[in-house]
Design an enzyme around this catalytic site. Structure first.
Site, PDB file in Angstrom:
ATOM      1  N   GLY A 111     -13.889   8.438  -5.780  1.00  0.00           N
ATOM      2  CA  GLY A 111     -14.303   7.868  -7.378  1.00  0.00           C
ATOM      3  C   GLY A 111     -13.100   6.815  -7.213  1.00  0.00           C
ATOM      4  O   GLY A 111     -12.632   7.197  -6.064  1.00  0.00           O
ATOM      5  N   ILE A 112     -13.543   5.851  -8.582  1.00  0.00           N
ATOM      6  CA  ILE A 112     -11.864   5.074  -8.125  1.00  0.00           C
ATOM      7  C   ILE A 112     -11.123   5.483  -9.544  1.00  0.00           C
ATOM      8  O   ILE A 112     -12.010   5.338 -10.823  1.00  0.00           O
ATOM      9  CB  ILE A 112     -12.476   3.460  -8.059  1.00  0.00           C
ATOM     10  CG1 ILE A 112     -13.363   3.044  -6.826  1.00  0.00           C
ATOM     11  CG2 ILE A 112     -10.905   2.653  -8.278  1.00  0.00           C
ATOM     12  CD1 ILE A 112     -12.318   2.728  -6.118  1.00  0.00           C
ATOM     13  N   GLY A 113      -9.991   5.278  -9.309  1.00  0.00           N
ATOM     14  CA  GLY A 113      -8.732   5.135 -10.630  1.00  0.00           C
ATOM     15  C   GLY A 113      -8.868   4.470 -11.128  1.00  0.00           C
ATOM     16  O   GLY A 113      -8.388   3.072 -10.255  1.00  0.00           O
ATOM     17  N   GLU A 114      -7.807   4.604 -11.766  1.00  0.00           N
ATOM     18  CA  GLU A 114      -6.954   3.198 -12.042  1.00  0.00           C
ATOM     19  C   GLU A 114      -5.904   3.013 -11.997  1.00  0.00           C
ATOM     20  O   GLU A 114      -5.714   1.831 -11.890  1.00  0.00           O
ATOM     21  CB  GLU A 114      -6.027   3.854 -13.896  1.00  0.00           C
ATOM     22  CG  GLU A 114      -5.551   2.875 -14.695  1.00  0.00           C
ATOM     23  CD  GLU A 114      -4.606   3.303 -16.139  1.00  0.00           C
ATOM     24  OE1 GLU A 114      -4.764   4.302 -16.183  1.00  0.00           O
ATOM     25  OE2 GLU A 114      -4.452   2.149 -16.195  1.00  0.00           O
ATOM     26  N   PHE A 115      -6.050   3.689 -11.102  1.00  0.00           N
ATOM     27  CA  PHE A 115      -4.411   2.603  -9.982  1.00  0.00           C
ATOM     28  C   PHE A 115      -4.917   2.823  -8.677  1.00  0.00           C
ATOM     29  O   PHE A 115      -3.911   2.243  -7.845  1.00  0.00           O
ATOM     30  CB  PHE A 115      -2.980   4.314  -9.879  1.00  0.00           C
ATOM     31  CG  PHE A 115      -2.387   4.037 -11.151  1.00  0.00           C
ATOM     32  CD1 PHE A 115      -1.625   2.745 -11.475  1.00  0.00           C
ATOM     33  CD2 PHE A 115      -2.510   5.095 -11.752  1.00  0.00           C
ATOM     34  CE1 PHE A 115      -1.227   3.312 -12.685  1.00  0.00           C
ATOM     35  CE2 PHE A 115      -2.000   5.357 -13.202  1.00  0.00           C
ATOM     36  CZ  PHE A 115      -1.028   4.050 -13.379  1.00  0.00           C
TER      37      PHE A 115
ATOM     38  N   VAL B  26      -9.853   7.842  -5.130  1.00  0.00           N
ATOM     39  CA  VAL B  26      -9.358   8.645  -5.917  1.00  0.00           C
ATOM     40  C   VAL B  26     -10.090   9.601  -4.275  1.00  0.00           C
ATOM     41  O   VAL B  26     -11.395   9.273  -3.734  1.00  0.00           O
ATOM     42  CB  VAL B  26      -9.953   9.647  -6.866  1.00  0.00           C
ATOM     43  CG1 VAL B  26      -9.907  11.022  -7.125  1.00  0.00           C
ATOM     44  CG2 VAL B  26      -9.835   8.891  -8.110  1.00  0.00           C
TER      45      VAL B  26
ATOM     46  N   ASP C  32      -6.014  11.218 -24.640  1.00  0.00           N
ATOM     47  CA  ASP C  32      -6.855  10.472 -24.588  1.00  0.00           C
ATOM     48  C   ASP C  32      -7.968  11.793 -23.784  1.00  0.00           C
ATOM     49  O   ASP C  32      -9.029  12.041 -22.946  1.00  0.00           O
ATOM     50  CB  ASP C  32      -6.497  10.033 -22.891  1.00  0.00           C
ATOM     51  CG  ASP C  32      -8.118   9.314 -22.371  1.00  0.00           C
ATOM     52  OD1 ASP C  32      -8.735   8.927 -23.356  1.00  0.00           O
ATOM     53  OD2 ASP C  32      -7.381   8.804 -21.388  1.00  0.00           O
TER      54      ASP C  32
HETATM   55  O1  ACK Z   1     -16.770  12.212 -11.777  1.00  0.00           O
HETATM   56  P1  ACK Z   1     -16.242  12.225 -10.649  1.00  0.00           P
HETATM   57  O2  ACK Z   1     -16.703  12.524  -9.647  1.00  0.00           O
HETATM   58  O3  ACK Z   1     -14.796  13.019 -10.600  1.00  0.00           O
HETATM   59  O4  ACK Z   1     -15.630  10.913 -10.204  1.00  0.00           O
HETATM   60  C1  ACK Z   1     -14.367  11.012 -10.993  1.00  0.00           C
HETATM   61  C2  ACK Z   1     -12.719   9.873  -9.614  1.00  0.00           C
HETATM   62  O5  ACK Z   1     -12.431  10.621  -8.808  1.00  0.00           O
HETATM   63  C3  ACK Z   1     -12.219   8.906 -10.061  1.00  0.00           C
HETATM   64  O6  ACK Z   1     -11.267   9.799 -11.698  1.00  0.00           O
HETATM   65  C4  ACK Z   1     -13.004  11.907  -9.450  1.00  0.00           C
HETATM   66  N1  ACK Z   1     -12.045  13.345  -9.467  1.00  0.00           N
HETATM   67  C5  ACK Z   1     -11.096  12.336  -9.552  1.00  0.00           C
HETATM   68  N2  ACK Z   1      -9.605  13.727  -9.701  1.00  0.00           N
HETATM   69  C6  ACK Z   1     -10.357  14.840  -9.335  1.00  0.00           C
HETATM   70  C7  ACK Z   1     -10.083  16.587  -8.710  1.00  0.00           C
HETATM   71  N3  ACK Z   1      -9.680  16.739  -8.461  1.00  0.00           N
HETATM   72  N4  ACK Z   1     -11.782  17.050  -7.897  1.00  0.00           N
HETATM   73  C8  ACK Z   1     -12.996  16.259  -7.979  1.00  0.00           C
HETATM   74  N5  ACK Z   1     -13.305  14.908  -8.436  1.00  0.00           N
HETATM   75  C9  ACK Z   1     -11.925  13.935  -9.123  1.00  0.00           C
HETATM   76  C10 ACK Z   1     -13.836  12.085 -10.932  1.00  0.00           C
END
Ligand code: ACK
Length: 999
Positions: free
Chosen positions: A639-643, A646, A757
């Site tokens: 995925g894509i996070g704010e910074f 991921v 949040d």
């Molecule tokens: O909904 P998702 O599959 O779950 O897509 C988002 C994406 O990364 C961007 O935040 C996934 N994600 C974030 N942290 C974790 C984690 N610890 N384990 C699995 N997925 C994660 C999140």
């Protein structure tokens, strides 16, 4: 004269056209008995009449080789019968012979003046005989084979340029009765030249089929007969199935059946069996050709059936010859042990070298003590039969074993050995095992096995018991639990192995359990033992003095109640610290749970804002472990996070098992502030340690990209997960998720951390459906924002009105967000307030509207949401309260979770709150839990103390009379009653006022 002149003409043409050649090639399945063209000299066949009939004429073939022919041409005279008989022809075993006659025949029409006498056919006869020199055979003895006519004939005697055709006719006849036969030609008045006569029979020639040899075989007597022939296997082969074939009448082999196969060490090649060359082998008859020796093996001579293994390589008895030779495995690697009291889980990695096999098995060797003991120390002994290995001790296919029933506080050495199919008697050159020495932990004592009763009286009984079989340490005390059947229980503690139990009711059966305690904690209770007290005619209480005392106590209690209110805080602290007397009674009907509010004396850990550190790296290293980037193996982007991105991947730390992790990275080209904000999340997360808070594994800050490593949550974020599984969970499962979230939030609020949040998108779900709070990025960031940036970043739909309006973020504003998360969960990830604009949401909330219950949502859960969305934040329940409510719902789901509040499919209207039913989150149960006194729940409820109002009258004496006898408990309850009641009554009053005026 005329006839003679025809004959000469005919002969001249034969010679000129060269249609007959003496050097003829016979087909392989024809055996010649007679061929006039190859007979040297004259034929001298018997003719009748000897003069004027058939006449032998020599002619030259195209190679100038003379051949013998017979001619006759008595076309002018009627009633011709000119016979020509061959010599005796031996049949040589043939049963049917073929006669091929080549001849020319003159067309009668082309002969002037022969009408009526001229013929265009002749007859063919045979006569079987053993006599090869018959002088005279009566013509009537001959049997007719056929009348032969010309297919082609010449029509004009125009010698210059005419085309002449040669006729070839073949007839066959069965000759089985004698050794040989004679043929005869009868001319009945034609003009014929017999150019050649070829007599032969047919055979099926020698052949090899399916590695079996079939000999040259004469065909059968009849045109349709099949002669069955048995074949014999060729050299270096053996019969697979009896080889058979049929010889057909035309000399063709038909229907091969069965056959042979080459012996092992040989292969088929062109119908023969050829030896396997050096370096090749053939081990099974089903293999086609010789194969090259498999890896790590060789053959030194031709005709090898199994190749020999190279030195250091082996083959097990069951390995096929086609399998490469293999080796025993090297030692298992990276043995990790995890001790849990008297059990240990051993895990290891597969050996570096598996020796080329897949049948690796592990075994566990268990020794008491350590092999590297000092000289003279006790020898290592086997662990003995009591130790349990799960799934088993040897023949393990997996790289994990759990060893239990070990002795507490004892040193053990475990050795994991690896073996495979070729380990027997061979070694891989390296040690094939790996060991670990460890010491088990303390463990609770085993249960007390039996209890004896003595001195049974009307009100008491003396108990005695033996020390548990496995005390696992020094027994500090014993606990005796006892109760009348179906009633609440009492507990008594004693340091000795006996106890005098008093204050029992007469003639009553009591159930007793005993358990022991060591420094490691309590062991299991013993099984129940039942004893009955004796009969007692006298009532226990009931005289006037007692009643007076009771009244006095009640009035005194009221005064005490007021005093205790003022000294509540001091009293509470003192009470929490108070320890139990070894012989004190506690009344309860459940084992007391751990206190819900952390006792101040235990010291509550408070969250430290990383922004208070000048150096952000110092903050992050205070709370997070620096991980070497080489220990991280990134697998894919999730995925894509704010910074930045991921990713998911693996983290392997020294001495630890490899784990799956999520990796958040900071994209390149970041500013200092972004780096600080990014790492602040790790600094915050690193301070938490709770099963419902996402766990930080560490950070990478010393090389780029900067990364935050957290535990991996297989099911991703909660909102997406729920949308994917719309309608697939039970209400209990959904409430279970909500319970996890609130448990995490309670932990955060206990640490004085405000999330800001909280939303389903920021909750992650693992494979066991455990929900964990994540995303700690916003808390501080919001504080720095300008007004404009703040309004765009704030998650309006989830944020409490006071936080939107004037940035009042408190645990109570997190509670508001929690209510929205509840709504998201119960509606399977629906967007709160659907497609309403943020402005409309703010307006609706301000006007008192709230989200309606999602479809199938139990009424009590929607009620709890409404509680979370109280305008006055002090009226919202705390996370502790929400946790208790959800626990109660989970414990008693049939009554509470059955009633749904949202039968409508998709609600389109928001619901105004208020109305006659005010919101109440108070109950005796969670009030008592909150003050750590829930062991008195049943005592108080049974005595009628179920509402806040009824508690107003409660005194110390009341408590003593219903069994709450510990003075410190009495004080604590009275102090709290006052506080809780006051605030609750106030809350009710406010709500009632609210419900009367529109909000
Ligand atoms: O909904 P998702 O599959 O779950 O897509 C988002 C994406 O990364 C961007 O935040 C996934 N994600 C974030 N942290 C974790 C984690 N610890 N384990 C699995 N997925 C994660 C999140």
């Amino acid at each position: 004269q005329m006839a003679a002149s025809f004959c000469r003409t005919t002969c001249a043409f034969i010679w000129m056209f060269g249609v007959v050649s003496a050097t003829r090639v016979y087909p392989p399945n024809e055996v010649t008995l007679l061929d006039t063209r190859t007979v040297p000299g004259e034929l001298k066949w018997a003719a009748n009449p000897t003069e004027g009939g058939w006449e032998e004429v020599s002619i030259m073939d195209e190679k100038n080789i003379p051949i013998r022919t017979y001619q006759v041409c008595n076309v002018m005279e009627p009633s011709q019968s000119n016979w020509l008989r061959t010599d005796w022809i031996p049949r040589s075993g043939a049963q049917r012979v073929y006669v091929e006659i080549k001849f020319t025949l003159r067309d009668c029409n082309s002969l002037p003046g022969v009408t009526g006498t001229c013929k265009e056919t002749f007859n063919l006869y045979y006569y079987e005989s053993n006599n090869d020199r018959e002088h005279y055979i009566r013509e009537s003895n001959f049997l007719k084979i056929d009348t032969v006519a010309a297919d082609e004939s010449f029509t004009q005697v125009d010698i210059g340029d005419r085309i002449m055709k040669l006729n070839t006719e073949v007839r066959n006849v069965k000759v089985t009765t004698r050794k040989g036969f004679y043929l005869a030609f009868q001319d009945v008045g034609a003009c014929i030249a017999l150019i050649s006569v070829h007599v032969f029979y047919k055979t099926c020639p020698l052949t090899i089929r399916n590695l079996a040899t079939f000999p040259d075989t004469n065909t059968g007597a009849d045109t349709s007969s099949l002669v069955e022939v048995r074949g014999s296997c060729v050299n270096q082969s053996e019969e697979r199935e009896e080889p058979k074939m049929y010889c057909g009448a035309d000399g063709e082999w038909l229907v091969p059946i069965g056959g042979c196969v080459c012996n092992l060490g040989y292969e088929e090649n062109g119908g023969a069996c050829q030896v396997c060359k050096v370096g090749f082998y053939r081990a099974v008859s089903t293999d086609g050709a010789c194969s090259e020796c498999p890896p790590h093996s060789h053959s030194e001579k031709a005709g090898t059936t199994v190749c020999d293994c190279n030195p250091g390589y082996y083959r097990s008895e069951t390995d096929p010859a086609s399998m490469p030779c293999t080796q025993p495995p090297s030692a298992p690697q990276q043995l990790i042990s995890e001790v849990n009291e008297t059990s240990v889980v051993l895990e290891w990695s597969v050996p570096l070298r598996l020796g080329g096999r897949t049948d690796i098995r592990y075994s566990v060797d268990c020794l008491l003590g350590s092999p590297d003991r000092p000289l003279g120390a006790q020898l290592c002994l086997p662990c003995g039969p009591d130790v349990l290995f799960s799934p088993q001790q040897s023949g393990l296919g997996a790289t994990r074993v759990c060893v239990s029933e070990l002795q507490a506080h004892t040193r053990y050495t475990f050795t994991i050995g690896a073996r495979n199919g070729v380990s027997q008697g061979h070694t891989a050159g390296a040690r094939e095992s790996v060991s670990v020495t460890l010491t088990t932990n303390q463990a609770a004592p085993s249960p007390v096995m039996s209890i004896q009763a003595s001195d049974v009286t009307r009100h008491g009984v003396s108990l005695a018991w033996q020390q548990p079989d496995r005390p696992n340490g020094v027994i500090l005390e014993y606990e005796v639990k006892y109760y009348e059947k179906e009633r609440s229980y009492r507990i008594m503690k004693t340091a000795s192995r006996s106890a005098d139990i008093t204050w029992l009711n007469p003639l009553t059966v009591y159930v007793f359990h005993v358990r022991a305690r060591t420094a490691a904690g309590y062991g299991e209770f013993s099984v129940p033992f039942e004893f009955s007290t004796n009969s007692d005619p006298l009532p226990l209480i009931g005289n006037a003095a007692n009643s007076t005392l009771l009244l006095l106590s009640i009035s005194g209690g009221v005064v005490l109640l007021l005093i205790s209110t003022t000294v509540f805080i001091i009293t509470e602290r003192i009470l929490m610290r108070a320890s139990l007397h070894p012989f004190q009674f506690i009344f309860s009907n459940h084992s007391p749970p751990p206190p819900l509010l952390p006792s101040p004396s235990e010291g509550v850990r408070i969250y430290v804002d990383p922004f208070t550190y000048e150096d952000p790296d110092q903050a992050v290293h205070e709370f997070a472990k620096e991980i070497d980037a080489s220990n991280i193996h990134i697998e894919k982007v999730i995925g894509i996070g704010e910074f930045g991105e991921v990713c998911s991947g693996c983290l392997r730390l020294q001495g630890k098992r490899e784990i799956y992790v999520a990796i958040k990275s900071l994209k390149a080209g970041y500013a200092d502030k972004q780096r600080r904000n990014f790492l602040s999340e790790a600094s915050i997360m690193g301070q938490f340690d709770h099963p419902n808070i996402i766990r930080l594994e560490g950070v990478v800050t010393r090389c780029k990209p900067v990364m935050i490593i957290t535990e991996y949550m297989e099911n991703g974020s909660l909102n997406t997960f729920l949308r994917k599984h719309d309608g697939q969970f039970t209400v209990i499962q959904l409430v279970g998720m909500l319970r996890g979230i609130v448990s995490g939030m309670k932990y955060l609020s206990d640490m004085s951390y405000v999330h800001r949040d909280l939303a389903a998108r920021n909750i992650l779900v693992n494979s066991n459906l455990v929900c964990k709070v994540s995303d700690f990025g916003l808390s501080r960031v919001l504080e720095d924002e300008s007004e404009a940036a703040y309004t765009t970043r704030i998650p309006i739909r989830w944020t409490a009105p006071e936080a939107i309006a004037y940035r009042k973020f408190t645990p109570a504003s997190d509670t508001w967000s929690y209510g929205v998360v509840m709504w998201e969960v119960m509606s399977y990830g629906e967007r709160p307030y659907w497609d309403m604009s943020n402005q409309d949401v703010i307006k609706a909330i301000d006007e008192g509207y709230r989200l309606p219950p999602p479809m199938d949502c139990p009424a009590c859960l929607h009620q709890l949401m409404l509680d979370c969305w109280q305008r006055d934040r002090t009226h919202r329940p705390s996370f502790t309260q929400i946790l208790n409510i959800l626990d109660k719902l989970i414990r008693n789901p049939t009554n509470t979770l059955r009633r749904t509040g949202g039968e409508r499919p998709v609600p389109t209207l928001l619901e105004p709150v208020g109305g006659p039913e005010f919101v109440s989150v108070w109950s005796v149960e969670y009030w008592l839990q909150a003050i750590g006194m829930d062991m008195y729940r049943d005592t108080l409820t049974a005595a009628g103390y179920t509402s806040p109002d009824s508690l107003l009258t409660l005194t110390q004496q009341d408590m003593a009379s219903i069994g709450i006898v510990t003075p410190s408990h009495q004080d604590q309850i009275l102090a709290s009653v006052q506080q809780v009641l006051l605030s609750h009554m106030q809350q009710i009053q406010e709500q009632m006022q609210d419900s009367m005026v529109p909000v």
